[in-house]
Design an enzyme around this catalytic site. Structure first.
Site, PDB file in Angstrom:
ATOM      1  N   ARG A  67       0.808  -1.220   0.000  1.00 11.40           N
ATOM      2  CA  ARG A  67       0.000   0.000   0.000  1.00 11.40           C
ATOM      3  C   ARG A  67       0.845   1.276   0.000  1.00 11.40           C
ATOM      4  NH1 ARG A  67      -2.992  -3.950   1.974  1.00 11.40           N
ATOM      5  NH2 ARG A  67      -0.932  -4.588   2.645  1.00 11.40           N
ATOM      6  N   HIS A 145       4.166   5.541  11.840  1.00 12.09           N
ATOM      7  CA  HIS A 145       3.815   5.401  10.424  1.00 12.09           C
ATOM      8  C   HIS A 145       2.833   6.556  10.164  1.00 12.09           C
ATOM      9  CE1 HIS A 145       2.818   3.883   6.591  1.00 12.09           C
ATOM     10  NE2 HIS A 145       2.501   2.637   6.868  1.00 12.09           N
TER      11      HIS A 145
HETATM   12  N1   CP Z   1      -0.442  -0.396   5.990  1.00  7.34           N
HETATM   13  C1   CP Z   1       0.748  -0.518   5.375  1.00  7.34           C
HETATM   14  O1   CP Z   1       1.722   0.166   5.727  1.00  7.34           O
HETATM   15  O2   CP Z   1       0.765  -1.445   4.387  1.00  7.34           O
HETATM   16  P1   CP Z   1       2.027  -1.829   3.508  1.00  7.34           P
HETATM   17  O3   CP Z   1       3.007  -2.524   4.417  1.00  7.34           O
HETATM   18  O4   CP Z   1       1.503  -2.729   2.428  1.00  7.34           O
HETATM   19  O5   CP Z   1       2.615  -0.568   2.968  1.00  7.34           O
END
Ligand code: CP
Length: 319
Positions: A67, A145
């Site tokens: 994502r 994050h």
């Molecule tokens: N939610 C998220 O960070 O997904 P990814 O690890 O796929 O980037």
């Protein structure tokens, strides 16, 4: 085509975005307003703008991602930036090149903004001290994050109108979750009540100092929450056994159709993904009418466009 932004009381001044700790309510709403504008323009058939024409955005991912990497890459392209996608696998890291030498090398190619994901908490902050380009944290260890926190909170606000007075439960592996930390900072700043819920072994000690409540029973809180954000069990970060079995975890903390019957009729179900179907969420809930999972993914694109554009404005303002 330039986006005509709604006026905010103060211009955006942050050159980096390494976390949501200390980001004010006004700054959060500035990002949300900009994301909503991009979303509206895309809905009206104008998904692209020329705001970052001539700007180089480098995506440096030292950890896997679907994502975040994809949407940062698309967000930068939607703003007409030149995009460099770097993955640790297949790079000269395997020949002994260090993290900082890798980042300096990419910067020397003209990067203006660097999007960084790394397994070490603090890696993006470290880069802000050694690089001239802007640094956006795409997830660092168990620290933060920020764009995930932003897109989660934006998705709730978009649906509810406001976070003020909302009760949001973050369920699961809080101990290893960078998403939980970013959510907590933003949710508390915007006036939400936050409950963290999970087995005692997966709740960080002293977490109540962040202004959150703790529950070890999902069933006990179901009737009082407006939103559930179901965090994945981060097996890749765990050093030891934190619960007896996945089946027991799913039995006590997994969201399923039967639990949904005990929740509020308008409860929102979020999950940052990737989801483990049958562990933190069953397929009927993940794909059901309360699920915001794909709305979160869609909003992530506009949130990341907003962050890239605002950081670039701060860079232009500081020259
Ligand atoms: N939610 C998220 O960070 O997904 P990814 O690890 O796929 O980037």
């Amino acid at each position: 085509m330039e986006v005509a932004s709604a006026p905010s009381t103060k211009p955006w001044t942050r050159k980096h975005l390494v976390g949501l700790r200390g980001v004010s309510a006004e700054e959060l709403q500035t990002i949300f307003r900009r994301a909503a504008e991009y979303k509206e323009r895309a809905r009206n058939g104008e998904p692209k703008s020329s705001e970052l024409a001539g700007v180089v955005v480098a995506n440096l991912f030292f950890e896997n991602s679907t994502r975040t990497r994809t949407s940062f890459s698309l967000a930068a392209r939607r703003l007409s930036a030149d995009v460099v996608d770097f993955s640790a696998s297949g790079s000269s890291l395997s020949k002994g090149e260090t993290f900082i030498d890798t980042a300096l090398t990419i910067q020397a190619m003209g990067a203006d903004q660097m999007v960084v994901r790394h397994s070490s908490s603090g890696a993006p902050q470290f880069l802000t001290r050694h690089l001239n380009c802007s640094v956006l944290n795409a997830g660092d260890g168990t620290h933060e994050h920020p764009t995930q926190g932003l897109l989660d909170v934006f998705t709730i606000q978009e649906r509810r109108g406001s976070l003020q007075g909302a009760t949001v439960a973050l369920v699961g592996d809080i101990l290893h979750s960078r998403v939980a930390r970013s959510n907590i900072w933003a949710l508390k700043t915007l006036g939400a009540r936050v409950i963290v819920c999970g087995p005692a072994t997966l709740i960080p000690p002293h977490v109540t100092e962040l202004g959150v409540e703790v529950s070890h029973s999902l069933d006990a809180i179901l009737g009082e929450v407006d939103c559930l954000n179901l965090l994945r069990v981060q097996f890749e970060r765990q050093r030891g056994a934190f619960f007896p079995s996945i089946a027991e975890y799913a039995h006590l903390y997994g969201m399923n159709g039967s639990r949904l019957l005990s929740a509020r009729r308008d409860v929102l179900i979020l999950a940052p993904g990737p989801i483990n179907r049958g562990v933190e969420i069953t397929p009927d809930v993940a794909d059901g009418s309360h699920s915001m999972i794909l709305d979160q993914v869609s909003n992530g694109l506009y949130i990341r466009m907003a962050c890239l554009a605002l950081l670039q404005e701060a860079r232009r303002g500081s020259v």
